[in-house]
Scaffold this motif. Structure first.
Motif, mmCIF file in Angstrom:
data_model
loop_
_atom_site.group_PDB
_atom_site.id
_atom_site.type_symbol
_atom_site.label_atom_id
_atom_site.label_comp_id
_atom_site.label_asym_id
_atom_site.label_seq_id
_atom_site.Cartn_x
_atom_site.Cartn_y
_atom_site.Cartn_z
ATOM 1 N N LEU A 161 0.847 -1.190 0.000
ATOM 2 C CA LEU A 161 0.000 0.000 0.000
ATOM 3 C C LEU A 161 0.885 1.243 0.000
ATOM 4 O O LEU A 161 1.784 1.356 0.834
ATOM 5 N N PRO A 162 0.658 2.179 -0.916
ATOM 6 C CA PRO A 162 1.546 3.339 -1.035
ATOM 7 C C PRO A 162 1.369 4.330 0.112
ATOM 8 O O PRO A 162 0.288 4.442 0.702
ATOM 9 N N THR A 163 2.429 5.036 0.394
ATOM 10 C CA THR A 163 2.383 6.072 1.429
ATOM 11 C C THR A 163 2.803 7.434 0.895
ATOM 12 O O THR A 163 2.459 8.453 1.470
ATOM 13 N N ARG A 164 3.542 7.444 -0.215
ATOM 14 C CA ARG A 164 4.111 8.693 -0.724
ATOM 15 C C ARG A 164 3.152 9.400 -1.669
ATOM 16 O O ARG A 164 2.535 8.780 -2.532
ATOM 17 N N ARG A 165 3.055 10.699 -1.495
ATOM 18 C CA ARG A 165 2.309 11.531 -2.435
ATOM 19 C C ARG A 165 3.111 11.673 -3.727
ATOM 20 O O ARG A 165 4.315 11.874 -3.703
ATOM 21 N N VAL A 166 2.438 11.556 -4.866
ATOM 22 C CA VAL A 166 3.104 11.683 -6.163
ATOM 23 C C VAL A 166 3.092 13.154 -6.593
ATOM 24 O O VAL A 166 2.028 13.782 -6.620
ATOM 25 N N PRO A 167 4.257 13.731 -6.917
ATOM 26 C CA PRO A 167 4.299 15.126 -7.372
ATOM 27 C C PRO A 167 3.425 15.356 -8.596
ATOM 28 O O PRO A 167 3.325 14.502 -9.483
ATOM 29 N N VAL A 395 -7.027 16.323 -10.161
ATOM 30 C CA VAL A 395 -5.971 15.360 -9.845
ATOM 31 C C VAL A 395 -5.519 15.476 -8.393
ATOM 32 O O VAL A 395 -5.360 14.476 -7.692
ATOM 33 N N GLY A 396 -5.315 16.706 -7.928
ATOM 34 C CA GLY A 396 -4.851 16.899 -6.549
ATOM 35 C C GLY A 396 -5.856 16.420 -5.525
ATOM 36 O O GLY A 396 -5.483 15.746 -4.549
ATOM 37 N N ASN A 397 -7.125 16.745 -5.718
ATOM 38 C CA ASN A 397 -8.146 16.317 -4.759
ATOM 39 C C ASN A 397 -8.333 14.810 -4.766
ATOM 40 O O ASN A 397 -8.534 14.190 -3.709
ATOM 41 N N GLU A 398 -8.284 14.206 -5.957
ATOM 42 C CA GLU A 398 -8.419 12.750 -6.031
ATOM 43 C C GLU A 398 -7.271 12.080 -5.283
ATOM 44 O O GLU A 398 -7.477 11.093 -4.562
ATOM 45 N N GLN A 399 -6.063 12.596 -5.446
ATOM 46 C CA GLN A 399 -4.924 12.021 -4.741
ATOM 47 C C GLN A 399 -5.083 12.160 -3.223
ATOM 48 O O GLN A 399 -4.850 11.200 -2.474
ATOM 49 N N ASN A 400 -5.481 13.338 -2.768
ATOM 50 C CA ASN A 400 -5.625 13.551 -1.322
ATOM 51 C C ASN A 400 -6.710 12.667 -0.721
ATOM 52 O O ASN A 400 -6.545 12.118 0.378
ATOM 53 N N ARG A 401 -7.818 12.539 -1.431
ATOM 54 C CA ARG A 401 -8.886 11.643 -0.942
ATOM 55 C C ARG A 401 -8.395 10.200 -0.892
ATOM 56 O O ARG A 401 -8.664 9.463 0.068
ATOM 57 N N LEU A 402 -7.697 9.796 -1.947
ATOM 58 C CA LEU A 402 -7.193 8.427 -2.023
ATOM 59 C C LEU A 402 -6.223 8.142 -0.878
ATOM 60 O O LEU A 402 -6.324 7.099 -0.206
ATOM 61 N N LEU A 403 -5.277 9.040 -0.641
ATOM 62 C CA LEU A 403 -4.303 8.810 0.428
ATOM 63 C C LEU A 403 -4.973 8.740 1.805
ATOM 64 O O LEU A 403 -4.560 7.965 2.664
ATOM 65 N N ALA A 404 -6.029 9.534 1.998
ATOM 66 C CA ALA A 404 -6.772 9.463 3.262
ATOM 67 C C ALA A 404 -7.408 8.083 3.438
ATOM 68 O O ALA A 404 -7.372 7.491 4.529
ATOM 69 N N MET A 405 -7.980 7.546 2.359
ATOM 70 C CA MET A 405 -8.589 6.217 2.433
ATOM 71 C C MET A 405 -7.531 5.133 2.645
ATOM 72 O O MET A 405 -7.747 4.178 3.407
ATOM 73 N N LEU A 406 -6.395 5.273 1.981
ATOM 74 C CA LEU A 406 -5.336 4.277 2.132
ATOM 75 C C LEU A 406 -4.748 4.304 3.541
ATOM 76 O O LEU A 406 -4.414 3.247 4.094
ATOM 77 N N ASN A 407 -4.634 5.493 4.111
ATOM 78 C CA ASN A 407 -4.147 5.588 5.489
ATOM 79 C C ASN A 407 -5.098 4.879 6.455
ATOM 80 O O ASN A 407 -4.664 4.202 7.399
ATOM 81 N N ARG A 408 -6.388 5.054 6.212
ATOM 82 C CA ARG A 408 -7.374 4.372 7.062
ATOM 83 C C ARG A 408 -7.273 2.854 6.884
ATOM 84 O O ARG A 408 -7.316 2.095 7.864
ATOM 85 N N ARG A 409 -7.114 2.420 5.639
ATOM 86 C CA ARG A 409 -6.990 0.983 5.373
ATOM 87 C C ARG A 409 -5.744 0.410 6.041
ATOM 88 O O ARG A 409 -5.768 -0.688 6.615
ATOM 89 N N ARG A 410 -4.667 1.167 5.984
ATOM 90 C CA ARG A 410 -3.413 0.710 6.591
ATOM 91 C C ARG A 410 -3.587 0.555 8.107
ATOM 92 O O ARG A 410 -3.119 -0.422 8.702
ATOM 93 N N ALA A 411 -4.257 1.524 8.733
ATOM 94 C CA ALA A 411 -4.496 1.466 10.181
ATOM 95 C C ALA A 411 -5.375 0.257 10.528
ATOM 96 O O ALA A 411 -5.138 -0.431 11.537
ATOM 97 N N GLN A 412 -6.376 -0.003 9.696
ATOM 98 C CA GLN A 412 -7.242 -1.165 9.938
ATOM 99 C C GLN A 412 -6.433 -2.450 9.863
ATOM 100 O O GLN A 412 -6.600 -3.354 10.699
ATOM 101 N N ASN A 413 -5.566 -2.554 8.840
ATOM 102 C CA ASN A 413 -4.750 -3.764 8.674
ATOM 103 C C ASN A 413 -3.820 -3.963 9.851
ATOM 104 O O ASN A 413 -3.566 -5.098 10.290
ATOM 105 N N GLU A 414 -3.249 -2.851 10.365
ATOM 106 C CA GLU A 414 -2.344 -2.947 11.505
ATOM 107 C C GLU A 414 -3.088 -3.412 12.758
ATOM 108 O O GLU A 414 -2.555 -4.191 13.558
ATOM 109 N N ASN A 415 -4.314 -2.937 12.926
ATOM 110 C CA ASN A 415 -5.107 -3.354 14.085
ATOM 111 C C ASN A 415 -5.451 -4.834 14.022
ATOM 112 O O ASN A 415 -5.442 -5.541 15.025
ATOM 113 N N ILE A 416 -5.765 -5.286 12.789
ATOM 114 C CA ILE A 416 -6.090 -6.702 12.616
ATOM 115 C C ILE A 416 -4.850 -7.542 12.900
ATOM 116 O O ILE A 416 -4.897 -8.595 13.524
ATOM 117 N N GLY A 417 -3.697 -7.023 12.407
ATOM 118 C CA GLY A 417 -2.434 -7.759 12.586
ATOM 119 C C GLY A 417 -2.031 -7.836 14.036
ATOM 120 O O GLY A 417 -1.412 -8.808 14.472
#
Length: 417
Positions: A161-167, A395-417
């Motif tokens: 799962l990506p963490t870096r914002r793409v320029p 493009v910028g808003n789509e990226q920011n929304r996506l990263l927010a969702m991915l961060n939430r998914r990552r936190a969920q996966n860590e909690n499950i783990g």
């Protein structure tokens, strides 16, 4: 997981299709139009409003997911597909692609793309069809698996799962000065493109271009916020070669001279010359890259023309015939191949720039963001259109929304783990 119906809707791209050959030959602009006869086949005039065709997949739960088909601004140039013709694209999609869509399990993206977008009559499907249908299929898979499009790409290509914002890279169109100011005020990562596509804009011996580069750097310091330091990226549409000549040392000398005028900035030069064929482009660009590297120049060569398909991108990457490769999404075709192209660049330690065209739509731009973020491209184009505000917002808003969702998914996966 089946698709039960397919819809079509006429749509428009966000800019215009332009006859590049006619413009290079000296067509004069009168307001927004170009005066003169078109040169490239299928163009009825030099500048044509960009057409698009939307394809909608009706899923089992009656959800409809969409993708948009279109060509790039300079259709028919440098080995690209011809000008987009809605009636032809609709006919081919209806006859060949729709029966395939109604006969697949859309829960596995790469498998589905391979089946639906396979050749017809031993000939590859039209690239706009691949592009639009692959967008819709990616949205279908994401909906069925209740994940983002980026997560689908990560899973199918076995990526973390990506963490870096793409320029983000913005393009100015012909309203250069106004749009450069907008980019600076919005702290765009990479700017301004510049649309240096004629002798008038490049100038005798490139003097007009050099002055513009210097002005952009100066303007950035004047009105940019403290600490703002963008990459300067200029697309010269082969004009260094046309004006300076095709001798490689001379091209490298000119690029180094431009870089020396803005020593505090990284300088990207896109399409410095057109050597007439893909192989000639590879051979000569590789030499220019080698010359610049040996001189320790901060300038980077970006390839666009004659690097269209995934096969082309592989050849350029393996030859290191650029510092940065534009993966021009409608020219590549399937979004699955755009993802493969980024990964190919990374394998060969060449920069991957997920680009595209001003002629695209909001839907194709948003889908491209998910590919860019999932594969962690080096930069991505703000699209569609030639206005800065709309494309940067989409493009910028789509990226920011996506990263927010991915961060939430990552936190969920860590909690499950």
């Amino acid at each position: 997981m089946q698709i039960k119906d397919v819809l079509f809707a006429s749509s428009t791209g966000a800019f215009f299709y332009d006859d590049q050959a006619a413009i290079r030959s000296g067509a004069i602009q009168d307001g927004f139009v170009y005066v003169g006869e078109p040169v490239t086949p299928d163009f009825k005039s030099i500048r044509v409003p960009a057409a698009s065709l939307s394809v909608g997949l009706v899923l089992a739960d009656d959800t409809v997911v969409w993708g948009d088909m279109m060509s790039v601004q300079y259709s028919g140039a440098a080995g690209r597909d011809p000008l987009f013709e809605t009636a032809q694209i609709l006919d081919l999609t209806s006859r060949v692609v729709v029966p395939r869509l109604l006969d697949v399990d859309s829960s596995r993206y790469l498998d589905t793309c391979a089946k639906v977008l396979s050749p017809h009559g031993q000939k590859r499907l039209s690239l706009p069809i691949e592009y639009g249908v692959s967008q819709a299929l990616l949205r279908a898979t994401a909906h069925l698996r209740r994940k983002t499009m980026a997560e689908i790409i990560c899973e199918e290509f076995e990526l973390p799962l990506p963490t870096r914002r793409v320029p983000i890279y913005c393009q100015s169109g012909d309203a250069r000065e106004i749009n450069v100011d907008k980019m600076i005020l919005k702290a765009v990562d990479v700017l301004p493109h510049g649309l240096i596509n004629s002798r008038q804009k490049f100038g005798v011996d490139g003097q007009t271009f050099v002055e513009f580069v210097t002005w952009v750097a100066t303007r950035t310091r004047q009105i940019g916020r403290p600490g703002y330091h963008p990459v300067l990226h200029f697309d010269v549409y082969g004009w260094i070669g046309q004006e300076i000549g095709l001798e490689l040392q001379s091209i490298a000398d000119f690029i180094c001279k431009v870089a020396d005028t803005v020593p505090d900035f990284v300088l990207n030069i896109e399409s410095p010359a057109d050597f007439g064929s893909t192989q000639a482009q590879i051979d000569n660009y590789a030499r220019i890259v080698s010359i610049l590297d040996s001189r320790g120049s901060s300038a980077r060569i970006v390839v666009d023309e004659r690097c269209n398909t995934l096969k082309d991108i592989r050849l350029f990457a393996e030859a290191r015939a650029a510092h940065l490769i534009q993966i021009k999404t409608p020219d590549v075709g399937s979004l699955a191949d755009t993802a493969r192209a980024v990964l190919l660049c990374k394998e060969n330690k060449v920069g991957a720039y997920v680009g595209g065209s001003c002629t695209e739509t909001d839907l194709s731009a948003q889908a491209s963001v998910h590919i860019s973020v999932a594969t962690q491209a080096d930069m991505m184009l703000a699209k569609p259109g030639m206005g800065v505000d709309e494309a940067f917002s989409i493009v910028g808003n789509e990226q920011n929304r996506l990263l927010a969702m991915l961060n939430r998914r990552r936190a969920q996966n860590e909690n499950i783990g």
